[in-house]
Enzyme design. Structure first.
Site, short mmCIF file in Angstrom:
data_model
loop_
_atom_site.label_atom_id
_atom_site.label_comp_id
_atom_site.label_asym_id
_atom_site.label_seq_id
_atom_site.Cartn_x
_atom_site.Cartn_y
_atom_site.Cartn_z
N GLU A 182 9.57 -3.01 -0.08
CA GLU A 182 9.10 -3.08 1.30
C GLU A 182 9.77 -2.03 2.17
O GLU A 182 9.13 -1.35 2.97
CB GLU A 182 9.39 -4.47 1.91
CG GLU A 182 8.66 -5.61 1.26
CD GLU A 182 9.44 -6.25 0.11
OE1 GLU A 182 10.18 -5.52 -0.59
OE2 GLU A 182 9.30 -7.46 -0.08
N ASN A 190 10.41 -0.90 -5.65
CA ASN A 190 11.87 -1.02 -5.57
C ASN A 190 12.56 0.04 -6.42
O ASN A 190 12.10 0.41 -7.50
CB ASN A 190 12.33 -2.43 -5.95
CG ASN A 190 11.91 -2.89 -7.32
OD1 ASN A 190 10.84 -2.53 -7.80
ND2 ASN A 190 12.74 -3.69 -7.96
N CYS A 240 14.69 -2.24 -1.67
CA CYS A 240 13.50 -3.04 -1.94
C CYS A 240 12.22 -2.21 -1.71
O CYS A 240 12.20 -1.28 -0.89
CB CYS A 240 13.44 -4.24 -1.01
SG CYS A 240 14.67 -5.50 -1.33
#
Ligand code: THU
Length: 156
Positions: A71, A58, A69
């Protein structure tokens, strides 16, 4: 949600070796987290159809909403650099900066929406590996099960 939508493992020792490797890569990636505002260090690792593992962490910003984030850092990297590859699975982990141990984390709603988009685009499931609040490890069948009644591109 049906029980066959995900599998539960008592510890990460019981995960498939490739999934356990992803968790470990995500743990390594959390070290590059730039999170001076939340002190919440997140790492993500995804595996592609050719076995490559791509990671992200992040990245925060003084203008809070500008942060991203872990991801999506990893997903957008793959989508921009290797758009024809198929993403097979993604693992997410987190720890607080002042603690040594990792704690359960689950992809946020926006990341779930982004996962769904790429899953539909590639027409192949993206498994999500996460640690539940109960401390067990969860491996989903796909990303869609994390977003019931979802909004998707066919609805436009
Ligand atoms: N965060 C992630 O990177 N992934 C998640 O799945 C949950 C939240 C980040 C965003 C922000 O930098 C910090 O964790 C606190 O929300």
């Amino acid at each position: 949600m049906h029980t066959e939508d995900f599998k539960i493992y008592k510890s990460d020792d019981f995960l498939d070796p490739s999934h356990r490797n992803l968790v470990n890569k995500a743990r390594e990636a959390s070290q590059t987290s730039y999170s001076p505002y939340s002190n919440f260090q997140v790492g993500a690792a995804l595996i592609l159809d050719d076995g490559q593992v791509i990671t992200g962490s992040n990245q925060e910003n003084a203008s809070y909403p500008a942060g991203l984030c872990a991801e999506r850092v990893a997903l957008f990297y793959v989508a921009s650099q290797q758009p024809d590859r198929v993403i097979k699975a993604i693992a997410t982990v987190a720890k607080r900066r002042d603690e040594d141990h990792f704690i359960p984390v689950s992809p946020c709603g926006i990341c779930r929406q982004v996962l769904l988009e790429y899953e539909l685009k590639q027409k192949s499931p993206i498994q999500v590996i996460l640690q539940s609040q109960q401390g067990e490890w969860v491996v989903t069948r796909n990303s869609k099960i994390l977003l019931p009644f979802c909004f998707e591109r066919d609805h436009l």
